[in-house]
Design a protein around this motif. Structure first.
Motif, short mmCIF file in Angstrom:
data_model
loop_
_atom_site.label_atom_id
_atom_site.label_comp_id
_atom_site.label_asym_id
_atom_site.label_seq_id
_atom_site.Cartn_x
_atom_site.Cartn_y
_atom_site.Cartn_z
N THR A 1 56.69 96.87 24.13
CA THR A 1 56.73 95.42 24.24
C THR A 1 58.15 94.99 24.57
O THR A 1 59.13 95.56 24.05
CB THR A 1 56.21 94.72 22.98
N VAL A 2 58.26 94.00 25.46
CA VAL A 2 59.55 93.48 25.90
C VAL A 2 59.47 91.96 25.97
O VAL A 2 58.47 91.41 26.44
CB VAL A 2 59.95 94.02 27.30
N VAL A 3 60.52 91.29 25.50
CA VAL A 3 60.68 89.85 25.69
C VAL A 3 62.07 89.62 26.28
O VAL A 3 63.06 90.18 25.78
CB VAL A 3 60.54 89.08 24.35
N ASP A 4 62.17 88.82 27.34
CA ASP A 4 63.46 88.59 27.98
C ASP A 4 64.00 87.19 27.68
O ASP A 4 63.39 86.42 26.93
CB ASP A 4 63.39 88.88 29.48
N LYS A 5 65.14 86.87 28.29
CA LYS A 5 65.82 85.60 27.98
C LYS A 5 65.00 84.38 28.40
O LYS A 5 65.17 83.29 27.84
CB LYS A 5 67.19 85.56 28.65
N ASN A 6 64.12 84.55 29.40
CA ASN A 6 63.24 83.45 29.83
C ASN A 6 61.91 83.47 29.09
O ASN A 6 60.98 82.75 29.46
CB ASN A 6 63.01 83.53 31.33
N ARG A 7 61.85 84.31 28.07
CA ARG A 7 60.69 84.43 27.19
C ARG A 7 59.42 84.84 27.92
O ARG A 7 58.31 84.47 27.53
CB ARG A 7 60.48 83.15 26.37
N MET A 8 59.61 85.63 29.01
CA MET A 8 58.48 86.40 29.52
C MET A 8 58.20 87.49 28.49
O MET A 8 59.11 88.22 28.08
CB MET A 8 58.81 87.03 30.88
N SER A 9 56.97 87.58 28.04
CA SER A 9 56.57 88.57 27.05
C SER A 9 55.60 89.56 27.69
O SER A 9 54.65 89.15 28.36
CB SER A 9 55.89 87.90 25.86
N VAL A 10 55.84 90.84 27.47
CA VAL A 10 54.98 91.89 28.03
C VAL A 10 54.51 92.78 26.89
O VAL A 10 55.30 93.25 26.07
CB VAL A 10 55.72 92.73 29.09
#
Length: 523
Positions: free
Chosen positions: A350-359
């Motif tokens: 699981t990954v969440v980035d600075k733009n809050r795209m969550s995978v």
């Protein structure tokens, strides 16, 4: 709050981005991709591919994946089915005529067309920010220079030894022996494959020299696979399904995955006052085991590629009627299992980035080292997902050409009040729906932090045996035996998990399972 005198793992906190995987190198690669300007989708894909080298017994490019994700700055959840179809020539009738009651696990008939490469390429094109070849560079580096084998990986490698056959033994054994902790694993065959995919993209896998070698290898092993089977492979965007538990909405991937089983279990748990039970006591284990027996029996009867009565499985009325069969003081006989093969080998990212795209991405070759069949030149190790079919005539999940089998891998995303709260996943093959329900219950019913909810001991009613981890006391095991359960302490811990909580104040909290070698990392 944790007792800092006792061994334990803290949650990881960060603001800009967070990743959690089952191997430290996978987690580091994901953050490196983000540092290069990639987003959460780029990071998840790149880390997933490198985990095929870190944990080759669990996953690889000859496998399948399922993905739930959100676009940047959005609470809309999208789903990708990256599972492949059976070759057109697969016939349950022929397998029955050949004397088989189930699909042989280490046979070409268990090999469906790998879907992960198609899904990764499609998701990269549609949602990623970095070029495809950049995502493959870390895997090319480690395939060439080697990865030190981690302790849990070495344990699982030895467990899967007997699956390996033909050229796969040369690829995944060192002088005929399994790799041991700390030894370097290099894979020049996969390096050749990765370089080819970096240059030719998705079509470099499903057409041309790589596909020709895959077809030849499978046909030599008795398979019916053709070049058309590979060329026609296409992943699908699908519509997620969801249920509720407490104040949370739990979003799952639809069938042919078995996420509906997790929702059914949570609906059944609502009938019992779980919150009042000892979180690590026999009463909770017993009720959860009885719920699992009935929910998994429903899964085995109904979940298939098409025609699954999803509304029926998600109905609270269905859950209530099943709960009426549960005796709080006595274990039931295990319901007849129709599903042919379930096991434990998967990786989850699981990954969440600075733009809050969550995978939320889960990726597997099914059993340890899959079918055990690999191509001699490009090193594609094939999954054995076809073992998820049944050979029962007329069953909705009966094996047939062009169908997808029932899959055990399920990614999850939790929402609260309409906002994405937590991408999460629980590895462990058949355990996964039970694991989803247990993790959510730990957080809702017992107010555990995400790391504590992951760490907590697990149990699983599986094919007539109640597996109970050593984290439970002997008193609990004795009480469960008194309730009529056949109790066993498994050699292998039950599953693994990763999760990231998106807090209201913008802080990200990551948790990663100590049952695996991995970690959560943030920036």
């Amino acid at each position: 709050m944790r007792d800092f005198h006792k061994p334990h793992r803290s949650s990881v906190f960060a603001q800009d981005a967070m990743v959690a995987t089952s191997h430290p190198i996978g987690s580091k690669i994901a953050l490196d991709i983000i540092a290069k300007g990639g987003n959460a989708m780029d990071a998840a894909i790149s880390a997933a591919i490198v985990l095929g080298l870190c944990e080759p017994q669990m996953t690889g490019l000859g496998g399948d994946c399922f993905v739930l994700f959100t676009p940047p700055n959005s609470n809309e959840i999208k789903a990708m089915n990256g599972s492949g179809h059976a070759p057109a020539g697969l016939s349950a009738a022929k397998l029955r005529a050949d004397g088989h009651d189930t699909i042989p696990l280490r046979d070409a008939s268990a090999v469906t067309i790998p879907g992960a490469v198609d899904a990764f390429a499609r998701l990269s094109k549609d949602w990623g920010q970095l070029p495809w070849d950049v995502l493959l560079q870390p895997s090319m580096h480690y395939a060439e220079h080697g990865i030190p084998v981690a302790p849990r990986v070495a344990f699982d490698w030895a467990e899967g030894l007997e699956a390996l056959q033909g050229s796969a033994r040369d690829q995944f054994l060192k002088g005929g022996e399994v790799y041991k902790t700390g030894e370097l694993f290099r894979d020049p065959r996969q390096l050749k494959l990765l370089r080819h995919l970096a240059e030719h993209g998705r079509d470099g896998f499903y057409t041309g020299a790589v596909a020709e070698e895959m077809v030849a290898t499978l046909n030599a092993a008795g398979g019916t696979h053709t070049m058309d089977d590979f060329a026609s492979t296409q992943c699908d965007y699908t519509q997620p399904i969801s249920g509720t538990y407490g104040d949370l909405e739990v979003v799952e991937h639809p069938p042919n995955g078995h996420g509906a089983t997790a929702i059914l279990m949570m609906n059944m748990m609502k009938r019992f006052d779980i919150k009042s039970m000892d979180p690590f006591g026999a009463e909770r284990v017993h009720i959860e085991a009885e719920i699992a027996k009935l929910a998994y029996d429903a899964r085995n009867r109904f979940i298939a590629d098409t025609g699954t009565p999803t509304d029926y499985l998600l109905s609270q009325d269905t859950a209530d009627r099943l709960c009426d069969l549960i005796d709080p003081k006595q274990a039931m006989a295990d319901p007849k299992a129709i599903s042919e093969a379930v096991h434990k080998d998967t990786i989850y990212i699981t990954v969440v980035d600075k733009n809050r795209m969550s995978v939320s991405l889960i990726y597997s070759v099914f059993h340890g080292f899959g079918s055990g069949i690999a191509t001699p030149n490009y090193g594609v190790l094939f999954q054995n997902r076809g073992a998820g079919f049944t050979l029962e005539e007329g069953h909705p999940n009966e094996a047939a050409g062009g169908k997808r089998p029932m899959h055990t891998i399920i990614p999850g995303i939790v929402k609260k009040a309409g906002r994405v709260l937590m991408p999460f996943g629980v590895m462990g093959g058949a355990y996964q729906p039970n694991g989803h329900a247990r993790l959510i219950s730990n957080m809702v019913d017992f107010d555990m932090s995400v790391q504590n909810a992951i760490d907590a001991p697990r149990s699983f009613a599986d094919k007539g045996t109640l597996k109970v981890e050593r984290g439970y006391s002997d008193d609990v095991r004795n009480e469960l035996t008194g309730l009529g359960h056949t109790v066993d302490v498994p050699d292998t811990p039950i599953g693994g998990a990763q999760a990231i909580v998106l807090h209201d104040n913008g802080v990200l909290e990551g948790g990663s399972d100590p049952r695996k070698d991995g970690c959560a990392l943030g920036i």
